[in-house]
Design a protein around this motif. Structure first.
Motif, PDB file in Angstrom:
ATOM      1  N   LYS A  94      -8.326   8.823 -10.761  1.00  0.00           N
ATOM      2  CA  LYS A  94      -7.752  10.106 -11.144  1.00  0.00           C
ATOM      3  C   LYS A  94      -6.223  10.049 -11.189  1.00  0.00           C
ATOM      4  CE  LYS A  94     -11.377  12.868  -8.858  1.00  0.00           C
ATOM      5  NZ  LYS A  94     -11.626  13.838  -7.771  1.00  0.00           N
ATOM      6  N   PRO A  95      -5.592  10.839 -12.057  1.00  0.00           N
ATOM      7  CA  PRO A  95      -4.133  10.967 -11.976  1.00  0.00           C
ATOM      8  C   PRO A  95      -3.729  11.420 -10.572  1.00  0.00           C
ATOM      9  CG  PRO A  95      -4.948  11.931 -14.018  1.00  0.00           C
ATOM     10  CD  PRO A  95      -6.161  11.582 -13.191  1.00  0.00           C
ATOM     11  N   GLY A  96      -2.752  10.748 -10.017  1.00  0.00           N
ATOM     12  CA  GLY A  96      -2.358  10.999  -8.645  1.00  0.00           C
ATOM     13  C   GLY A  96      -3.106  10.137  -7.649  1.00  0.00           C
ATOM     14  N   GLY A  97      -4.139   9.436  -8.116  1.00  0.00           N
ATOM     15  CA  GLY A  97      -4.909   8.553  -7.251  1.00  0.00           C
ATOM     16  C   GLY A  97      -4.184   7.254  -6.988  1.00  0.00           C
ATOM     17  N   ILE A  98      -4.623   6.545  -5.968  1.00  0.00           N
ATOM     18  CA  ILE A  98      -3.959   5.321  -5.516  1.00  0.00           C
ATOM     19  C   ILE A  98      -4.871   4.117  -5.709  1.00  0.00           C
ATOM     20  CG2 ILE A  98      -3.117   4.088  -3.453  1.00  0.00           C
ATOM     21  CD1 ILE A  98      -2.127   6.802  -2.413  1.00  0.00           C
ATOM     22  N   ILE A  99      -4.280   3.017  -6.183  1.00  0.00           N
ATOM     23  CA  ILE A  99      -4.956   1.732  -6.276  1.00  0.00           C
ATOM     24  C   ILE A  99      -4.239   0.771  -5.334  1.00  0.00           C
ATOM     25  CG2 ILE A  99      -5.503  -0.236  -7.771  1.00  0.00           C
ATOM     26  CD1 ILE A  99      -5.547   1.731 -10.136  1.00  0.00           C
ATOM     27  N   LEU A 100      -5.007   0.079  -4.510  1.00  0.00           N
ATOM     28  CA  LEU A 100      -4.462  -0.885  -3.561  1.00  0.00           C
ATOM     29  C   LEU A 100      -5.129  -2.221  -3.831  1.00  0.00           C
ATOM     30  CD1 LEU A 100      -2.486  -0.743  -1.069  1.00  0.00           C
ATOM     31  CD2 LEU A 100      -4.538  -0.667   0.345  1.00  0.00           C
ATOM     32  N   ALA A 101      -4.335  -3.223  -4.201  1.00  0.00           N
ATOM     33  CA  ALA A 101      -4.902  -4.525  -4.568  1.00  0.00           C
ATOM     34  C   ALA A 101      -3.911  -5.633  -4.290  1.00  0.00           C
ATOM     35  CB  ALA A 101      -5.277  -4.541  -6.053  1.00  0.00           C
ATOM     36  N   THR A 102      -4.445  -6.814  -3.983  1.00  0.00           N
ATOM     37  CA  THR A 102      -3.606  -7.980  -3.735  1.00  0.00           C
ATOM     38  C   THR A 102      -3.461  -8.786  -5.016  1.00  0.00           C
ATOM     39  OG1 THR A 102      -4.426  -8.045  -1.476  1.00  0.00           O
ATOM     40  CG2 THR A 102      -3.289  -9.995  -2.266  1.00  0.00           C
ATOM     41  N   LEU A 103      -2.211  -9.029  -5.421  1.00  0.00           N
ATOM     42  CA  LEU A 103      -1.924  -9.678  -6.697  1.00  0.00           C
ATOM     43  C   LEU A 103      -1.442 -11.104  -6.477  1.00  0.00           C
ATOM     44  CD1 LEU A 103      -0.027  -6.787  -8.542  1.00  0.00           C
ATOM     45  CD2 LEU A 103      -2.472  -7.294  -8.519  1.00  0.00           C
ATOM     46  N   GLY A 104      -1.924 -12.001  -7.340  1.00  0.00           N
ATOM     47  CA  GLY A 104      -1.510 -13.389  -7.288  1.00  0.00           C
ATOM     48  C   GLY A 104      -2.714 -14.301  -7.413  1.00  0.00           C
ATOM     49  N   SER A 105      -2.455 -15.592  -7.281  1.00  0.00           N
ATOM     50  CA  SER A 105      -3.548 -16.567  -7.278  1.00  0.00           C
ATOM     51  C   SER A 105      -3.300 -17.666  -6.255  1.00  0.00           C
ATOM     52  CB  SER A 105      -3.729 -17.177  -8.675  1.00  0.00           C
ATOM     53  OG  SER A 105      -2.529 -17.786  -9.132  1.00  0.00           O
ATOM     54  N   TRP A 106      -2.136 -17.638  -5.592  1.00  0.00           N
ATOM     55  CA  TRP A 106      -1.815 -18.608  -4.554  1.00  0.00           C
ATOM     56  C   TRP A 106      -2.050 -17.976  -3.196  1.00  0.00           C
ATOM     57  CZ3 TRP A 106       3.364 -21.532  -5.895  1.00  0.00           C
ATOM     58  CH2 TRP A 106       3.275 -22.039  -7.202  1.00  0.00           C
ATOM     59  N   ALA A 107      -2.727 -18.695  -2.317  1.00  0.00           N
ATOM     60  CA  ALA A 107      -3.041 -18.144  -1.001  1.00  0.00           C
ATOM     61  C   ALA A 107      -1.793 -17.828  -0.191  1.00  0.00           C
ATOM     62  CB  ALA A 107      -3.929 -19.114  -0.227  1.00  0.00           C
ATOM     63  N   ASN A 108      -0.682 -18.558  -0.446  1.00  0.00           N
ATOM     64  CA  ASN A 108       0.530 -18.371   0.367  1.00  0.00           C
ATOM     65  C   ASN A 108       1.624 -17.630  -0.381  1.00  0.00           C
ATOM     66  OD1 ASN A 108       1.114 -20.432  -1.477  1.00  0.00           O
ATOM     67  ND2 ASN A 108       2.682 -21.301  -0.144  1.00  0.00           N
ATOM     68  N   GLY A 109       1.261 -16.851  -1.401  1.00  0.00           N
ATOM     69  CA  GLY A 109       2.310 -16.147  -2.124  1.00  0.00           C
ATOM     70  C   GLY A 109       1.797 -14.922  -2.856  1.00  0.00           C
ATOM     71  N   CYS A 110       0.991 -14.098  -2.174  1.00  0.00           N
ATOM     72  CA  CYS A 110       0.388 -12.927  -2.797  1.00  0.00           C
ATOM     73  C   CYS A 110       1.103 -11.660  -2.338  1.00  0.00           C
ATOM     74  CB  CYS A 110      -1.095 -12.830  -2.443  1.00  0.00           C
ATOM     75  SG  CYS A 110      -2.018 -14.354  -2.702  1.00  0.00           S
ATOM     76  N   GLY A 111       1.016 -10.632  -3.158  1.00  0.00           N
ATOM     77  CA  GLY A 111       1.630  -9.362  -2.818  1.00  0.00           C
ATOM     78  C   GLY A 111       0.610  -8.241  -2.812  1.00  0.00           C
ATOM     79  N   LEU A 112       0.627  -7.419  -1.768  1.00  0.00           N
ATOM     80  CA  LEU A 112      -0.261  -6.268  -1.685  1.00  0.00           C
ATOM     81  C   LEU A 112       0.385  -5.108  -2.437  1.00  0.00           C
ATOM     82  CD1 LEU A 112      -2.807  -4.918  -0.593  1.00  0.00           C
ATOM     83  CD2 LEU A 112      -1.541  -4.402   1.513  1.00  0.00           C
TER      84      LEU A 112
END
Length: 404
Positions: free
Chosen positions: A205-223
């Motif tokens: 929904k508009p105003g809704g939140i998505i939380l996901a971890t981005l990247g493909s390296w185990a030692n360099g991902c961002g939440l």
């Protein structure tokens, strides 16, 4: 059956003390949901290069409870099929499903900023433990969870039922979301994705939140935590570090074989401006993935024991080979993409900007791609993947067509 209420209360207290658990509603969930129910039929504990199977049936009850309430991640599946009840001795293997460390699970749930009545879509059911915590907090009818592995999904569904939650457990590719029950107030992904699929934005929904971890390296991902806008875009920032197993459909095949043959024909060779060993650090590793999506950092040893270091991008059939001459590094590059040129330029610009932390990274998501930036103002996505610096901001535009 052993009463684990004291262990659940102890776990909650540890999570509060560590700063992961902050609100009474989530504390009540941790103190109520038995984690051991979600570890059936057992777990694998690291033992050198191998994994030692531990099951509830074959263990001393006290030992099993201690194992279940550790603060560590517990591996529950190897190589996409092997569970702890199928072997009796330590075995090699690659973890493909796990019960994530409770501190990370709970801190992500806290970051969702849920309210009573919110409907949540979880991508990556895993053991079902995090889904159970959400069911306790929001009610079972408000939680939908998607798992790509049918066997993992079946075990999670059984565990959820055993814990008293008849929630919506779906087997399928979570990158497609679950449109049947959309729209959702919140979406949380407990797997690693290269970018946020636009299907997730469409189903939130508009105003809704998505939380996901981005990247493909185990030692360099961002939440990443982004909020969906009325115009169908989403924007937010990287709120911290996190590491999960890759989404199955995006999992990369590690580069292997004769590495010297893969890097035999170089188009250029020069000294580097910065050490490639920077990529061992979390933020430089994250920047490397922004500058060269699809690249893999590969280490090997010569027959004499010398270190070999490469960047390979199988999708663009390009490579960078790094040579340590004792005082500095040289780089050989080959293929259509000059991988290290792109990465090095971004790393140098990041250093000039004062080497800001990963939480300084912001992002904007559209149906055409992603824009990341540090400082300055948001700009729209362009038609290529590159970085630029205008003196006030570093920006990376990824205009890859969004594919599940």
């Amino acid at each position: 059956m052993t009463d684990t209420a004291p262990e659940r209360r102890r776990l909650a207290a540890q999570l509060v003390e560590g700063g992961a658990l902050k609100t009474p509603e989530w504390r009540a969930a941790v103190e109520t949901v038995p984690r051991e129910l979600f570890l059936h039929p057992g777990v694998f504990l690291p033992e050198g290069p191998l994994w030692r199977p531990v099951t509830a049936v074959g263990s001393d009850p006290a030992e099993w409870v201690r194992t279940a309430y550790t603060l560590d991640t517990l591996t529950t599946q190897l190589d996409g099929h092997l569970t702890a009840d199928q072997v009796s001795e330590p075995v090699p293997g690659l973890p493909t499903s796990s019960s994530t460390m409770p501190a990370l699970v709970v801190s992500m749930l806290e970051s969702l900023d849920v309210e009573d009545g919110h409907r949540v879509l979880e991508i990556g059911t895993g053991t079902g433990y995090s889904g159970a915590l959400m069911c306790h907090r929001l009610g079972q009818d408000n939680v939908t969870t998607v798992e790509v592995d049918p066997e993992v999904a079946a075990r999670a569904d059984a565990a959820l039922e055993a814990a008293g939650f008849s929630t919506w457990t779906v087997t399928g590719d979570g990158l497609l979301g679950h449109p049947r029950r959309a729209p959702y107030d919140r979406l949380i992904a407990t797997c690693l994705v290269r970018r946020i699929p636009y299907t997730w934005v469409q189903q939130t929904k508009p105003g809704g939140i998505i939380l996901a971890t981005l990247g493909s390296w185990a030692n360099g991902c961002g939440l990443a935590k982004v909020t969906v806008n009325e115009d169908g875009t989403a924007e937010g920032r990287i709120i911290g570090k996190a590491s999960f197993m890759q989404a199955r459909s995006q999992a990369t095949t590690p580069v292997s074989g004769d590495l010297s043959a893969r890097a035999a024909y170089a188009d250029s060779e020069r000294q580097t401006k910065v050490s490639p060993l920077m990529m061992d650090e979390w933020m430089p590793a994250f920047i490397t993935q922004l500058a060269a999506p699809g690249a893999q950092l590969v280490r090997a040893r010569t027959s004499e024991g010398g270190q070999l270091l490469y960047l390979f991008d199988p999708e663009r059939e390009s490579f960078a080979e790094f040579i340590d001459d004792g005082e500095s590094w040289r780089v050989r590059q080959g293929g259509p993409a000059t991988l290290w040129d792109d990465v090095e330029e971004s790393l140098v610009a990041w250093q000039v900007a004062g080497s800001p932390d990963i939480t300084s990274v912001r992002l904007h998501v559209t149906k055409h791609g992603h824009t990341y930036w540090i400082g300055g103002q948001q700009i729209t996505t362009r038609t290529s993947s590159h970085w630029l610096s205008d003196g006030s901001a570093l920006r990376w535009q990824h205009s890859l067509v969004d594919r599940p």
